[in-house]
Design a protein around this motif. Sequence first.
Motif, PDB file in Angstrom:
ATOM      1  N   UNK A  31       0.861  -1.187   0.000  1.00 34.46           N
ATOM      2  CA  UNK A  31       0.000   0.000   0.000  1.00 34.46           C
ATOM      3  C   UNK A  31       0.892   1.230   0.000  1.00 34.46           C
ATOM      4  N   UNK A  32       0.424   2.287  -0.659  1.00 37.56           N
ATOM      5  CA  UNK A  32       1.197   3.540  -0.689  1.00 37.56           C
ATOM      6  C   UNK A  32       0.895   4.406   0.526  1.00 37.56           C
ATOM      7  N   UNK A  33      -0.376   4.463   0.897  1.00 39.59           N
ATOM      8  CA  UNK A  33      -0.810   5.288   2.019  1.00 39.59           C
ATOM      9  C   UNK A  33      -1.797   4.505   2.871  1.00 39.59           C
ATOM     10  N   UNK A  34      -1.796   4.787   4.168  1.00 39.93           N
ATOM     11  CA  UNK A  34      -2.764   4.207   5.093  1.00 39.93           C
ATOM     12  C   UNK A  34      -3.657   5.326   5.604  1.00 39.93           C
ATOM     13  N   UNK A  35      -4.968   5.160   5.434  1.00 35.35           N
ATOM     14  CA  UNK A  35      -5.928   6.093   6.009  1.00 35.35           C
ATOM     15  C   UNK A  35      -6.402   5.526   7.339  1.00 35.35           C
ATOM     16  N   UNK A  36      -6.018   6.198   8.422  1.00 35.44           N
ATOM     17  CA  UNK A  36      -6.392   5.756   9.765  1.00 35.44           C
ATOM     18  C   UNK A  36      -7.766   6.331  10.082  1.00 35.44           C
ATOM     19  N   UNK A  37      -8.770   5.461  10.034  1.00 37.23           N
ATOM     20  CA  UNK A  37     -10.160   5.901  10.139  1.00 37.23           C
ATOM     21  C   UNK A  37     -10.864   5.132  11.259  1.00 37.23           C
ATOM     22  N   UNK A  38     -10.933   5.762  12.424  1.00 41.15           N
ATOM     23  CA  UNK A  38     -11.633   5.165  13.572  1.00 41.15           C
ATOM     24  C   UNK A  38     -12.598   6.217  14.126  1.00 41.15           C
ATOM     25  N   UNK A  39     -13.723   6.429  13.442  1.00 34.96           N
ATOM     26  CA  UNK A  39     -14.574   7.602  13.697  1.00 34.96           C
ATOM     27  C   UNK A  39     -15.149   7.741  15.102  1.00 34.96           C
ATOM     28  N   UNK A  40     -15.365   6.649  15.806  1.00 35.39           N
ATOM     29  CA  UNK A  40     -16.013   6.747  17.112  1.00 35.39           C
ATOM     30  C   UNK A  40     -15.042   6.581  18.273  1.00 35.39           C
ATOM     31  N   UNK A  41     -13.764   6.699  17.982  1.00 33.18           N
ATOM     32  CA  UNK A  41     -12.764   6.444  19.018  1.00 33.18           C
ATOM     33  C   UNK A  41     -12.012   7.709  19.408  1.00 33.18           C
ATOM     34  N   UNK A  42     -11.443   7.659  20.581  1.00 31.39           N
ATOM     35  CA  UNK A  42     -10.819   8.832  21.184  1.00 31.39           C
ATOM     36  C   UNK A  42      -9.457   9.137  20.567  1.00 31.39           C
ATOM     37  N   UNK A  43      -8.994  10.338  20.847  1.00 32.71           N
ATOM     38  CA  UNK A  43      -7.652  10.744  20.420  1.00 32.71           C
ATOM     39  C   UNK A  43      -6.603   9.822  21.023  1.00 32.71           C
ATOM     40  N   UNK A  44      -6.806   9.408  22.268  1.00 27.05           N
ATOM     41  CA  UNK A  44      -5.849   8.517  22.934  1.00 27.05           C
ATOM     42  C   UNK A  44      -5.738   7.173  22.216  1.00 27.05           C
ATOM     43  N   UNK A  45      -6.853   6.674  21.690  1.00 24.00           N
ATOM     44  CA  UNK A  45      -6.823   5.408  20.959  1.00 24.00           C
ATOM     45  C   UNK A  45      -5.932   5.529  19.729  1.00 24.00           C
ATOM     46  N   UNK A  46      -6.105   6.601  18.964  1.00 23.92           N
ATOM     47  CA  UNK A  46      -5.262   6.812  17.788  1.00 23.92           C
ATOM     48  C   UNK A  46      -3.811   7.046  18.186  1.00 23.92           C
ATOM     49  N   UNK A  47      -3.623   7.744  19.273  1.00 19.38           N
ATOM     50  CA  UNK A  47      -2.264   8.011  19.763  1.00 19.38           C
ATOM     51  C   UNK A  47      -1.526   6.696  20.047  1.00 19.38           C
ATOM     52  N   UNK A  48      -2.232   5.756  20.667  1.00 20.70           N
ATOM     53  CA  UNK A  48      -1.594   4.469  21.001  1.00 20.70           C
ATOM     54  C   UNK A  48      -1.176   3.719  19.741  1.00 20.70           C
ATOM     55  N   UNK A  49      -1.984   3.823  18.688  1.00 18.93           N
ATOM     56  CA  UNK A  49      -1.618   3.174  17.421  1.00 18.93           C
ATOM     57  C   UNK A  49      -0.402   3.863  16.811  1.00 18.93           C
ATOM     58  N   UNK A  50      -0.454   5.195  16.744  1.00 23.38           N
ATOM     59  CA  UNK A  50       0.630   5.957  16.114  1.00 23.38           C
ATOM     60  C   UNK A  50       1.959   5.791  16.844  1.00 23.38           C
ATOM     61  N   UNK A  51       1.909   5.654  18.158  1.00 18.47           N
ATOM     62  CA  UNK A  51       3.131   5.520  18.948  1.00 18.47           C
ATOM     63  C   UNK A  51       3.949   4.297  18.538  1.00 18.47           C
ATOM     64  N   UNK A  52       3.285   3.295  17.977  1.00 14.75           N
ATOM     65  CA  UNK A  52       3.969   2.053  17.617  1.00 14.75           C
ATOM     66  C   UNK A  52       4.428   2.001  16.162  1.00 14.75           C
ATOM     67  N   UNK A  53       3.975   2.945  15.358  1.00 17.05           N
ATOM     68  CA  UNK A  53       4.359   2.951  13.945  1.00 17.05           C
ATOM     69  C   UNK A  53       5.719   3.633  13.804  1.00 17.05           C
ATOM     70  N   UNK A  54       6.678   3.003  13.118  1.00 18.53           N
ATOM     71  CA  UNK A  54       8.005   3.609  12.962  1.00 18.53           C
ATOM     72  C   UNK A  54       7.923   5.015  12.368  1.00 18.53           C
ATOM     73  N   UNK A  55       8.734   5.904  12.895  1.00 15.95           N
ATOM     74  CA  UNK A  55       8.671   7.315  12.492  1.00 15.95           C
ATOM     75  C   UNK A  55       8.883   7.514  10.999  1.00 15.95           C
ATOM     76  N   UNK A  56       9.740   6.670  10.389  1.00 21.93           N
ATOM     77  CA  UNK A  56      10.019   6.853   8.961  1.00 21.93           C
ATOM     78  C   UNK A  56       8.817   6.517   8.077  1.00 21.93           C
ATOM     79  N   UNK A  57       7.790   5.893   8.647  1.00 20.75           N
ATOM     80  CA  UNK A  57       6.586   5.557   7.879  1.00 20.75           C
ATOM     81  C   UNK A  57       5.447   6.544   8.110  1.00 20.75           C
ATOM     82  N   UNK A  58       5.631   7.480   9.027  1.00 14.10           N
ATOM     83  CA  UNK A  58       4.559   8.409   9.402  1.00 14.10           C
ATOM     84  C   UNK A  58       4.065   9.257   8.230  1.00 14.10           C
ATOM     85  N   UNK A  59       4.956   9.572   7.285  1.00 18.18           N
ATOM     86  CA  UNK A  59       4.553  10.384   6.134  1.00 18.18           C
ATOM     87  C   UNK A  59       3.504   9.675   5.279  1.00 18.18           C
ATOM     88  N   UNK A  60       3.391   8.361   5.443  1.00 14.19           N
ATOM     89  CA  UNK A  60       2.444   7.583   4.660  1.00 14.19           C
ATOM     90  C   UNK A  60       1.105   7.383   5.376  1.00 14.19           C
TER      91      UNK A  60
END
Length: 197
Positions: free
Chosen positions: A34-63
């Motif tokens: 995949x070229x890009x990932x759309x993180x779409x969790x409409x009914x979930x809190x900012x903290x939930x997304x934060x926990x996911x993002x914290x584990x994704x390697x920084x060099x992949x964040x642009x995607x």
Amino acid sequence: MTHLSDFLRLAISPPDPFPGEWEIITLLLRSNDADLIHLRHPEYSEDTLRRILMNIPEELMQNITLHDHFRLLNDFPVGGIHLNSRNPSLPSDLDLNHVRISRSCHSISEVKECQANERLHYSYVTLSPIFNSISKPGYNASFNLKEIECEISGINLPVIALGGVTESKFPLLKSIGFRGAAMLGAYFPADTKQQER
């Protein structure tokens, strides 16, 4: 900013987060599935997304593209935000100079409005539903493909097909003039289990 390929492959996360989601996201991007990932969790809190993002390697964040909780751009070098009915306008308190901006569209007229918008420079828009949805029962195609082909030929803004898309339909979508495809079911497991909100 991530260079957009000739035919963009977007992976859209399921509505509910699931254990190991960040691992699948990392694998999809590192394997170039995949070229890009759309993180779409409409009914979930900012903290939930934060926990996911914290584990994704920084060099992949642009995607990564966020559909909600745009303030997370202050803490993570996320590459894009996606406007939709829940979040129809840009946040005024964020620096978006180097961020991809995309939008959900459900008609050709909406796509044309996005192209004509001189204030916002969209990287691309999604148009749906092109085919009967795989992940949303009853969400059926609402376009005539021949009509889309006529209309899309005069649109410079990259339009990404969404809804019922599978890899086998890529050649057809390219021939019509779509610049990419967005998929959910083809990338993520169907039996995802909810995490705490």
